[in-house]
Design a protein around this motif. Structure first.
Motif, mmCIF file in Angstrom:
data_model
loop_
_atom_site.group_PDB
_atom_site.id
_atom_site.type_symbol
_atom_site.label_atom_id
_atom_site.label_comp_id
_atom_site.label_asym_id
_atom_site.label_seq_id
_atom_site.Cartn_x
_atom_site.Cartn_y
_atom_site.Cartn_z
ATOM 1 N N PHE A 116 26.123 55.195 61.065
ATOM 2 C CA PHE A 116 27.456 55.558 60.588
ATOM 3 C C PHE A 116 28.516 54.736 61.310
ATOM 4 O O PHE A 116 29.393 54.137 60.686
ATOM 5 C CB PHE A 116 27.744 57.042 60.833
ATOM 6 N N GLU A 117 28.447 54.737 62.627
ATOM 7 C CA GLU A 117 29.452 54.030 63.431
ATOM 8 C C GLU A 117 29.550 52.566 63.039
ATOM 9 O O GLU A 117 30.646 52.033 62.871
ATOM 10 C CB GLU A 117 29.123 54.129 64.924
ATOM 11 N N TYR A 118 28.409 51.919 62.941
ATOM 12 C CA TYR A 118 28.417 50.496 62.630
ATOM 13 C C TYR A 118 29.099 50.230 61.291
ATOM 14 O O TYR A 118 30.026 49.415 61.201
ATOM 15 C CB TYR A 118 26.981 49.943 62.610
ATOM 16 N N GLU A 119 28.666 50.919 60.249
ATOM 17 C CA GLU A 119 29.216 50.649 58.917
ATOM 18 C C GLU A 119 30.682 51.067 58.820
ATOM 19 O O GLU A 119 31.498 50.365 58.230
ATOM 20 C CB GLU A 119 28.382 51.342 57.841
ATOM 21 N N TRP A 120 31.042 52.201 59.398
ATOM 22 C CA TRP A 120 32.421 52.671 59.328
ATOM 23 C C TRP A 120 33.349 51.749 60.115
ATOM 24 O O TRP A 120 34.456 51.451 59.661
ATOM 25 C CB TRP A 120 32.528 54.108 59.839
ATOM 26 N N ASN A 121 32.912 51.299 61.286
ATOM 27 C CA ASN A 121 33.729 50.357 62.070
ATOM 28 C C ASN A 121 33.933 49.045 61.314
ATOM 29 O O ASN A 121 35.037 48.494 61.323
ATOM 30 C CB ASN A 121 33.092 50.071 63.436
ATOM 31 N N MET A 122 32.882 48.566 60.671
ATOM 32 C CA MET A 122 33.006 47.324 59.898
ATOM 33 C C MET A 122 34.029 47.492 58.774
ATOM 34 O O MET A 122 34.829 46.590 58.518
ATOM 35 C CB MET A 122 31.640 46.904 59.326
ATOM 36 N N ALA A 123 34.024 48.643 58.119
ATOM 37 C CA ALA A 123 34.967 48.888 57.023
ATOM 38 C C ALA A 123 36.402 48.911 57.536
ATOM 39 O O ALA A 123 37.293 48.293 56.944
ATOM 40 C CB ALA A 123 34.632 50.202 56.316
ATOM 41 N N VAL A 124 36.634 49.603 58.638
ATOM 42 C CA VAL A 124 37.988 49.671 59.205
ATOM 43 C C VAL A 124 38.443 48.283 59.641
ATOM 44 O O VAL A 124 39.574 47.871 59.351
ATOM 45 C CB VAL A 124 38.056 50.687 60.369
ATOM 46 N N GLN A 125 37.581 47.546 60.308
ATOM 47 C CA GLN A 125 37.932 46.186 60.739
ATOM 48 C C GLN A 125 38.200 45.283 59.535
ATOM 49 O O GLN A 125 39.122 44.465 59.560
ATOM 50 C CB GLN A 125 36.824 45.591 61.620
ATOM 51 N N GLY A 169 34.132 52.251 49.329
ATOM 52 C CA GLY A 169 33.625 51.071 48.631
ATOM 53 C C GLY A 169 33.060 50.035 49.586
ATOM 54 O O GLY A 169 32.195 49.243 49.221
ATOM 55 N N LEU A 170 33.528 50.072 50.825
ATOM 56 C CA LEU A 170 33.042 49.142 51.851
ATOM 57 C C LEU A 170 31.858 49.714 52.630
ATOM 58 O O LEU A 170 31.269 49.019 53.455
ATOM 59 C CB LEU A 170 34.174 48.804 52.828
ATOM 60 N N THR A 171 31.546 50.976 52.405
ATOM 61 C CA THR A 171 30.477 51.644 53.159
ATOM 62 C C THR A 171 29.462 52.237 52.180
ATOM 63 O O THR A 171 29.322 53.453 52.081
ATOM 64 C CB THR A 171 31.058 52.749 54.072
ATOM 65 N N THR A 172 28.749 51.386 51.521
ATOM 66 C CA THR A 172 27.844 51.842 50.462
ATOM 67 C C THR A 172 26.580 52.510 51.001
ATOM 68 O O THR A 172 26.025 53.388 50.347
ATOM 69 C CB THR A 172 27.460 50.668 49.549
ATOM 70 N N GLU A 173 26.120 52.113 52.160
ATOM 71 C CA GLU A 173 24.911 52.715 52.727
ATOM 72 C C GLU A 173 25.207 54.072 53.362
ATOM 73 O O GLU A 173 24.405 54.999 53.258
ATOM 74 C CB GLU A 173 24.287 51.781 53.780
ATOM 75 N N PHE A 174 26.341 54.163 54.053
ATOM 76 C CA PHE A 174 26.721 55.381 54.763
ATOM 77 C C PHE A 174 28.188 55.664 54.442
ATOM 78 O O PHE A 174 29.089 55.224 55.177
ATOM 79 C CB PHE A 174 26.512 55.217 56.273
ATOM 80 N N PRO A 175 28.460 56.356 53.335
ATOM 81 C CA PRO A 175 29.844 56.556 52.872
ATOM 82 C C PRO A 175 30.781 57.080 53.961
ATOM 83 O O PRO A 175 30.430 57.970 54.729
ATOM 84 C CB PRO A 175 29.693 57.572 51.740
ATOM 85 N N PHE A 176 31.961 56.478 53.993
ATOM 86 C CA PHE A 176 32.970 56.804 55.000
ATOM 87 C C PHE A 176 33.327 58.282 54.921
ATOM 88 O O PHE A 176 33.494 58.848 53.842
ATOM 89 C CB PHE A 176 34.221 55.952 54.775
ATOM 90 N N CYS A 177 33.478 58.899 56.058
ATOM 91 C CA CYS A 177 33.787 60.323 56.164
ATOM 92 C C CYS A 177 35.277 60.565 55.902
ATOM 93 O O CYS A 177 36.132 60.062 56.636
ATOM 94 C CB CYS A 177 33.401 60.818 57.552
ATOM 95 N N GLY A 178 35.576 61.337 54.866
ATOM 96 C CA GLY A 178 36.964 61.631 54.519
ATOM 97 C C GLY A 178 37.720 62.385 55.600
ATOM 98 O O GLY A 178 38.931 62.251 55.721
ATOM 99 N N ASP A 179 37.001 63.162 56.410
ATOM 100 C CA ASP A 179 37.660 63.912 57.485
ATOM 101 C C ASP A 179 38.310 62.983 58.512
ATOM 102 O O ASP A 179 39.287 63.355 59.150
ATOM 103 C CB ASP A 179 36.668 64.844 58.175
ATOM 104 N N ILE A 180 37.781 61.778 58.653
ATOM 105 C CA ILE A 180 38.377 60.825 59.589
ATOM 106 C C ILE A 180 39.781 60.443 59.115
ATOM 107 O O ILE A 180 40.727 60.419 59.905
ATOM 108 C CB ILE A 180 37.512 59.547 59.738
ATOM 109 N N VAL A 181 39.915 60.151 57.836
ATOM 110 C CA VAL A 181 41.223 59.761 57.285
ATOM 111 C C VAL A 181 42.204 60.926 57.386
ATOM 112 O O VAL A 181 43.364 60.741 57.772
ATOM 113 C CB VAL A 181 41.087 59.251 55.837
#
Length: 184
Positions: A162-171, A86-98
Protein backbone atom coordinates in the motif's frame (compact mmCIF):
# COMPACT_ATOMS: atom_id res chain seq x y z
CA UNK A 1 5.40 58.88 -45.12
CA UNK A 2 1.92 57.49 -45.48
CA UNK A 3 3.30 53.91 -45.48
CA UNK A 4 5.22 54.70 -42.29
CA UNK A 5 2.04 55.96 -40.60
CA UNK A 6 0.13 53.00 -41.87
CA UNK A 7 2.61 50.48 -40.42
CA UNK A 8 2.65 52.29 -37.07
CA UNK A 9 -1.10 52.38 -36.74
CA UNK A 10 -1.28 48.77 -37.94
CA UNK A 11 1.19 47.80 -35.22
CA UNK A 12 -0.79 49.45 -32.48
CA UNK A 13 -3.98 47.97 -33.86
CA UNK A 14 -2.40 44.49 -33.71
CA UNK A 15 -1.32 45.23 -30.15
CA UNK A 16 -4.90 46.16 -29.27
CA UNK A 17 -6.17 42.96 -30.91
CA UNK A 18 -3.67 40.91 -28.89
CA UNK A 19 -4.78 42.61 -25.68
CA UNK A 20 -8.46 41.99 -26.42
CA UNK A 21 -7.70 38.39 -27.38
CA UNK A 22 -5.73 37.89 -24.16
CA UNK A 23 -8.55 39.39 -22.09
CA UNK A 24 -11.09 37.17 -23.86
CA UNK A 25 -8.88 34.14 -23.21
CA UNK A 26 -8.64 35.05 -19.52
CA UNK A 27 -12.43 35.42 -19.33
CA UNK A 28 -12.94 32.04 -21.03
CA UNK A 29 -10.53 30.31 -18.66
CA UNK A 30 -12.20 31.89 -15.63
CA UNK A 31 -15.61 30.84 -16.93
CA UNK A 32 -14.37 27.27 -17.40
CA UNK A 33 -13.26 27.29 -13.76
CA UNK A 34 -16.51 28.78 -12.49
CA UNK A 35 -18.70 26.32 -14.40
CA UNK A 36 -16.46 23.35 -13.51
CA UNK A 37 -15.99 22.42 -17.16
CA UNK A 38 -12.40 21.85 -16.10
CA UNK A 39 -12.02 19.46 -13.16
CA UNK A 40 -8.93 17.37 -13.89
CA UNK A 41 -5.49 17.82 -12.36
CA UNK A 42 -3.59 18.42 -15.59
CA UNK A 43 -6.07 20.98 -16.91
CA UNK A 44 -6.35 22.82 -13.60
CA UNK A 45 -2.56 22.97 -13.41
CA UNK A 46 -2.41 24.31 -16.97
CA UNK A 47 -4.86 27.10 -16.10
CA UNK A 48 -2.99 27.74 -12.87
CA UNK A 49 0.22 28.31 -14.86
CA UNK A 50 -1.62 30.73 -17.17
CA UNK A 51 -2.96 32.57 -14.12
CA UNK A 52 0.49 32.78 -12.55
CA UNK A 53 1.92 34.21 -15.78
CA UNK A 54 -0.68 36.96 -16.21
CA UNK A 55 0.69 40.26 -17.46
CA UNK A 56 -1.63 42.45 -15.45
CA UNK A 57 -2.49 42.55 -11.77
CA UNK A 58 -6.15 42.85 -12.75
CA UNK A 59 -6.04 39.50 -14.57
CA UNK A 60 -4.12 37.89 -11.72
CA UNK A 61 -6.74 39.03 -9.21
CA UNK A 62 -9.56 37.92 -11.50
CA UNK A 63 -8.18 34.36 -11.40
CA UNK A 64 -7.74 34.13 -7.61
CA UNK A 65 -11.31 33.42 -6.49
CA UNK A 66 -12.27 31.08 -9.35
CA UNK A 67 -8.96 29.20 -9.14
CA UNK A 68 -9.33 28.73 -5.38
CA UNK A 69 -12.93 27.53 -5.81
CA UNK A 70 -11.95 25.18 -8.65
CA UNK A 71 -9.25 23.48 -6.55
CA UNK A 72 -11.70 23.18 -3.65
CA UNK A 73 -14.27 21.63 -5.98
CA UNK A 74 -11.65 19.24 -7.40
CA UNK A 75 -10.92 17.90 -3.92
CA UNK A 76 -14.39 17.94 -2.37
CA UNK A 77 -16.12 16.23 -5.32
CA UNK A 78 -13.68 13.32 -4.99
CA UNK A 79 -12.09 13.99 -8.38
CA UNK A 80 -8.70 14.07 -6.66
CA UNK A 81 -9.43 10.70 -5.04
CA UNK A 82 -10.57 9.31 -8.40
CA UNK A 83 -7.31 10.41 -10.01
CA UNK A 84 -5.27 8.97 -7.13
CA UNK A 85 -7.14 5.69 -7.52
CA UNK A 86 -6.43 5.77 -11.25
CA UNK A 87 -2.74 5.83 -10.35
CA UNK A 88 -3.07 2.99 -7.83
CA UNK A 89 -4.59 0.13 -9.77
CA UNK A 90 -3.06 -2.70 -7.73
CA UNK A 91 -3.81 -1.21 -4.30
CA UNK A 92 -6.54 1.47 -4.62
CA UNK A 93 -5.81 4.68 -2.74
CA UNK A 94 -7.58 4.96 0.60
CA UNK A 95 -10.23 7.69 0.55
CA UNK A 96 -9.86 8.24 4.30
CA UNK A 97 -6.40 9.68 3.67
CA UNK A 98 -7.81 12.45 1.47
CA UNK A 99 -10.59 13.15 3.96
CA UNK A 100 -8.12 13.31 6.86
CA UNK A 101 -5.77 15.54 4.85
CA UNK A 102 -8.65 17.94 4.03
CA UNK A 103 -9.61 18.22 7.69
CA UNK A 104 -5.98 18.80 8.70
CA UNK A 105 -5.50 21.46 6.02
CA UNK A 106 -8.70 23.29 6.96
CA UNK A 107 -7.66 23.25 10.64
CA UNK A 108 -4.10 24.39 9.88
CA UNK A 109 -3.60 28.15 10.25
CA UNK A 110 -0.68 27.94 7.78
CA UNK A 111 -2.96 26.56 5.05
CA UNK A 112 -3.51 30.08 3.77
CA UNK A 113 -0.08 29.88 2.14
CA UNK A 114 -1.75 28.64 -1.04
CA UNK A 115 -5.10 28.82 -2.82
CA UNK A 116 -4.61 25.25 -4.00
CA UNK A 117 -6.44 22.79 -1.73
CA UNK A 118 -5.25 19.78 -3.75
CA UNK A 119 -1.59 20.73 -3.38
CA UNK A 120 -2.07 21.52 0.31
CA UNK A 121 -3.70 18.10 0.86
CA UNK A 122 -0.95 16.25 -1.00
CA UNK A 123 1.72 18.04 1.01
CA UNK A 124 -0.20 17.38 4.25
CA UNK A 125 -0.37 13.67 3.36
CA UNK A 126 3.41 13.61 3.15
CA UNK A 127 4.23 15.99 6.02
CA UNK A 128 1.91 14.24 8.48
CA UNK A 129 2.94 10.72 7.36
CA UNK A 130 -0.65 9.77 6.63
CA UNK A 131 0.23 7.05 4.15
CA UNK A 132 2.09 4.76 6.60
CA UNK A 133 -0.64 5.33 9.18
CA UNK A 134 -3.48 4.38 6.85
CA UNK A 135 -1.53 1.62 5.09
CA UNK A 136 -1.01 -0.18 8.40
CA UNK A 137 -4.66 0.31 9.36
CA UNK A 138 -5.99 -0.90 6.00
CA UNK A 139 -3.64 -3.90 5.89
CA UNK A 140 -4.82 -5.04 9.33
CA UNK A 141 -8.53 -5.01 8.41
CA UNK A 142 -10.00 -8.52 8.42
CA UNK A 143 -11.81 -7.71 5.16
CA UNK A 144 -8.40 -7.69 3.50
CA UNK A 145 -7.88 -11.27 4.61
CA UNK A 146 -11.23 -12.79 3.73
CA UNK A 147 -12.10 -12.97 7.41
CA UNK A 148 -9.07 -14.99 8.52
CA UNK A 149 -6.63 -13.69 11.11
CA UNK A 150 -3.41 -12.78 9.22
CA UNK A 151 0.13 -13.17 10.51
CA UNK A 152 1.81 -9.90 11.43
CA UNK A 153 4.37 -10.46 8.68
CA UNK A 154 1.52 -10.67 6.15
CA UNK A 155 0.00 -7.43 7.44
CA UNK A 156 3.40 -5.73 7.27
CA UNK A 157 3.96 -6.96 3.72
CA UNK A 158 0.55 -5.73 2.54
CA UNK A 159 1.06 -2.39 4.31
CA UNK A 160 4.39 -2.00 2.50
CA UNK A 161 2.64 -2.61 -0.83
CA UNK A 162 0.00 0.00 0.00
CA UNK A 163 2.66 2.48 1.07
CA UNK A 164 4.74 2.02 -2.05
CA UNK A 165 1.88 2.45 -4.52
CA UNK A 166 0.17 5.26 -2.61
CA UNK A 167 3.44 7.20 -2.21
CA UNK A 168 4.14 6.84 -5.93
CA UNK A 169 0.68 8.23 -6.74
CA UNK A 170 1.10 11.24 -4.46
CA UNK A 171 4.59 11.95 -5.82
CA UNK A 172 3.28 11.59 -9.37
CA UNK A 173 0.59 14.20 -8.68
CA UNK A 174 3.04 16.56 -6.96
CA UNK A 175 5.22 16.56 -10.10
CA UNK A 176 2.67 18.87 -11.68
CA UNK A 177 4.04 21.76 -9.59
CA UNK A 178 7.62 22.96 -9.80
CA UNK A 179 7.16 25.06 -6.68
CA UNK A 180 4.63 26.16 -4.13
CA UNK A 181 1.49 27.37 -5.94
CA UNK A 182 1.03 30.88 -4.56
CA UNK A 183 0.06 34.21 -6.08
CA UNK A 184 3.01 36.07 -4.61
Amino acid sequence: MSSSRSSRSGGSNNSGKKTRAAQQSVRQLIESLETHRVNALTELCRIERVAAACDTEEDTRAFQGPMTAAWDYYVTTNQMLSELRGLTTEFPFCGDIVTDAQIRVRNDPDSNRSWNLAWLCLVKIIDDNLIPLYAASEAARLEMWDGREPEQSEVDQLAACFEYEWNMAVQNMLRHWHGTPTWY
